[in-house]
Design a protein around this motif. Structure first.
Motif, PDB file in Angstrom:
ATOM      1  N   ARG A  15     -58.707  61.946  93.425  1.00  0.00           N
ATOM      2  CA  ARG A  15     -59.131  62.451  92.113  1.00  0.00           C
ATOM      3  C   ARG A  15     -58.628  61.522  91.012  1.00  0.00           C
ATOM      4  NH1 ARG A  15     -58.208  67.665  93.790  1.00  0.00           N
ATOM      5  NH2 ARG A  15     -56.258  67.892  92.650  1.00  0.00           N
ATOM      6  N   LEU A  16     -57.356  61.072  91.145  1.00  0.00           N
ATOM      7  CA  LEU A  16     -56.783  60.164  90.139  1.00  0.00           C
ATOM      8  C   LEU A  16     -57.610  58.880  90.054  1.00  0.00           C
ATOM      9  CD1 LEU A  16     -54.419  59.271  88.234  1.00  0.00           C
ATOM     10  CD2 LEU A  16     -53.340  58.293  90.265  1.00  0.00           C
ATOM     11  N   SER A  17     -57.964  58.325  91.215  1.00  0.00           N
ATOM     12  CA  SER A  17     -58.723  57.068  91.227  1.00  0.00           C
ATOM     13  C   SER A  17     -60.035  57.210  90.476  1.00  0.00           C
ATOM     14  CB  SER A  17     -59.016  56.628  92.661  1.00  0.00           C
ATOM     15  OG  SER A  17     -57.813  56.466  93.348  1.00  0.00           O
ATOM     16  N   GLY A  18     -60.567  58.425  90.446  1.00  0.00           N
ATOM     17  CA  GLY A  18     -61.842  58.673  89.771  1.00  0.00           C
ATOM     18  C   GLY A  18     -61.767  58.423  88.277  1.00  0.00           C
ATOM     19  N   TRP A  19     -60.645  58.727  87.654  1.00  0.00           N
ATOM     20  CA  TRP A  19     -60.595  58.550  86.189  1.00  0.00           C
ATOM     21  C   TRP A  19     -59.549  57.530  85.741  1.00  0.00           C
ATOM     22  CZ3 TRP A  19     -58.963  63.561  87.991  1.00  0.00           C
ATOM     23  CH2 TRP A  19     -57.617  63.827  87.830  1.00  0.00           C
ATOM     24  N   PHE A  20     -58.899  56.849  86.685  1.00  0.00           N
ATOM     25  CA  PHE A  20     -57.894  55.847  86.322  1.00  0.00           C
ATOM     26  C   PHE A  20     -58.543  54.466  86.357  1.00  0.00           C
ATOM     27  CE2 PHE A  20     -54.107  53.199  87.064  1.00  0.00           C
ATOM     28  CZ  PHE A  20     -53.266  53.708  86.091  1.00  0.00           C
ATOM     29  N   GLY A  21     -58.459  53.723  85.249  1.00  0.00           N
ATOM     30  CA  GLY A  21     -59.175  52.448  85.162  1.00  0.00           C
ATOM     31  C   GLY A  21     -58.482  51.287  85.853  1.00  0.00           C
ATOM     32  N   ASP A  58     -54.983  54.959  80.257  1.00  0.00           N
ATOM     33  CA  ASP A  58     -54.477  55.011  81.641  1.00  0.00           C
ATOM     34  C   ASP A  58     -52.975  55.301  81.671  1.00  0.00           C
ATOM     35  OD1 ASP A  58     -56.861  54.519  82.911  1.00  0.00           O
ATOM     36  OD2 ASP A  58     -56.468  52.384  83.264  1.00  0.00           O
ATOM     37  N   THR A  61     -52.566  58.899  81.347  1.00  0.00           N
ATOM     38  CA  THR A  61     -52.946  59.535  82.622  1.00  0.00           C
ATOM     39  C   THR A  61     -51.817  59.394  83.640  1.00  0.00           C
ATOM     40  OG1 THR A  61     -55.268  59.026  82.228  1.00  0.00           O
ATOM     41  CG2 THR A  61     -54.644  59.481  84.498  1.00  0.00           C
TER      42      THR A  61
END
Ligand SMILES: Cc1cc2nc3c(=O)[nH]c(=O)nc-3n(C[C@H](O)[C@H](O)[C@H](O)COP(=O)(O)OP(=O)(O)OC[C@H]3O[C@@H](n4cnc5c(N)ncnc54)[C@H](O)[C@@H]3O)c2cc1C
Length: 369
Positions: A15-21, A58, A61
């Motif tokens: 899930r983190l990888s989805g919104w972490f640039g 990021d 996040t």
């Protein structure tokens, strides 16, 4: 689960990888060993997770993720914490190495420096316009860690500590707020950031005033025998009490190694080195440093002018990553003669590379509140 801490499940990481640039790196990831390294090889820590933000959003996040998963957080910019503070076992490392970059405004004489930038980037960007910010002496040190701790180096007696040129810090605080701290906005936070900076959040950008300077730095180096230490200190001490502000001075006690780089009469033996950097007018150097030539007879004496950028990177290789290093600093008003003798005896028996040095403080460094 393998490759992550018990608190960080694979599903949560996905899930983190989805919104972490930026980069998400766990113990199972390619590049994990590289990502967990710090400058000082004494520290071999294994974080649960390394996040490399691509920007300030990021960073926010990453902090939120660490808090939600109860992970202790270490912040890494240049990774030069001698005490290894930029890594942590089983915790989260927020590594700003994707956030390098320096922009100079030559008209306003300011620099905007991203949170992961290194000193060398800033030196080069500023010198392109004949400007400088006083920073440290090794180009691969992080601007963030150095600035947040104060910042000492070759030009500080002339232009003040690095924090004296600091005008603004953009920060994601531990509670996730994005703030810009200046003398006018968040003044208490800005005060604390200038010296105790690593305690308040993740600095994502800095703004500095720049000063006209360069391109040359005028330098001199005298080498004395260890047995001359008392007379050399007497000269340095007296000179230091009224030294011109353009002169930075360091006295070091070390062993003359590698032996082939020193005069045969002292090769391999304890020596005392006195080095100055003069950041003012070339025409003033001779008179400003004359007392340093009126003391005991040196074994060798060299002087000349060198491009500042060359000087700033001259020791980058020797002080490179991967060595096991132990560094301790302190302040002193004076050194007793018996202490000087003990220091010379100590370096005579110490492991190769050990040295003790005293740098002259004061002048512009002492003028700022
Ligand atoms: C080879 C070498 C040469 C040095 N030369 C000098 C010198 O000439 N002058 C001088 O003053 N100091 C010097 N130092 C000391 C150095 O400035 C400090 O160790 C500094 O903290 C390193 O900063 P960094 O970003 O490289 O390190 P890091 O290890 O990445 O960080 C150091 C500390 O700052 C915190 N931190 C890092 N980035 C941020 C950020 N963006 N926001 C908030 N906190 C952050 C970390 O959590 C850690 O506690 C030197 C150190 C070494 C190893």
């Amino acid at each position: 689960m393998p490759g992550t801490s018990g608190r960080v499940t694979k599903a949560r990481l996905q899930r983190l990888s989805g919104w972490f640039g930026g980069d998400v790196i766990t113990a199972g990831s390619k590049g994990y060993d590289d990502a967990r390294r710090v400058w000082n090889a004494m520290y071999d820590r294994r974080p649960a997770l390394v996040l490399r933000p691509a920007g300030a959003a990021d960073v926010a996040t990453a902090i939120r993720f660490g808090r939600e998963h109860d992970l202790a957080i270490a912040i890494k910019s240049g990774a030069h914490s001698a005490a290894g503070h930029s890594s942590i076992d089983d915790g989260l490392v927020i590594d700003l190495s994707l956030m390098r970059g320096v922009t100079v405004d030559p008209i306003a004489r300011t620099a905007r420096v991203n949170g992961g930038a290194l000193l060398g980037e800033m030196d080069i960007a500023a010198q392109a316009y004949g400007l400088v910010c006083p920073v440290g002496v090794i180009g691969h040190t992080g601007v963030a860690g150095l600035t947040l701790g104060g910042g000492i180096g070759r030009l500080q007696r002339h232009y003040g500590l690095t924090i004296d040129s600091l005008r603004a810090v953009e920060l994601v605080t531990a509670d996730g707020r994005t703030v810009r701290a200046t003398e006018a906005d968040e003044p208490d936070l800005f005060w604390g950031l200038r010296g105790a900076g690593p305690n308040f959040g993740v600095a994502t950008a800095f703004e500095f005033d720049l000063h006209p300077f360069g391109p040359l730095l005028h330098r001199g180096l005298a080498i004395y025998r260890g047995s001359q230490v008392r007379d050399v200190w007497a000269m340095v001490d007296e000179y230091g009490r009224a030294a011109p502000e353009a002169v930075a001075l360091i006295m070091a006690i070390a062993r003359a190694e590698p032996a082939e780089e020193y005069p045969p009469s002292v090769a391999g033996e304890p020596i005392v080195l006195v080095a100055y950097n003069h950041s003012g007018d070339a025409a003033a150097v001779e008179a400003d440093t004359a007392p340093l030539r009126a003391g005991p007879e040196p074994v060798s004496l060299t002087s000349g002018s060198q491009p500042y950028l060359e000087v700033q990177t001259a020791n980058d290789l020797a002080m490179g990553w991967g060595h096991r290093s132990w560094i301790l600093g302190s302040y002193a008003d004076d050194l007793r003669p018996d202490v000087l003798d003990a220091l010379v005896d100590h370096v005579a028996d110490a492991p190769t590379g050990a040295s003790i040095s005293a740098s002259l403080q004061g002048s512009a460094m002492a003028r700022f509140a």
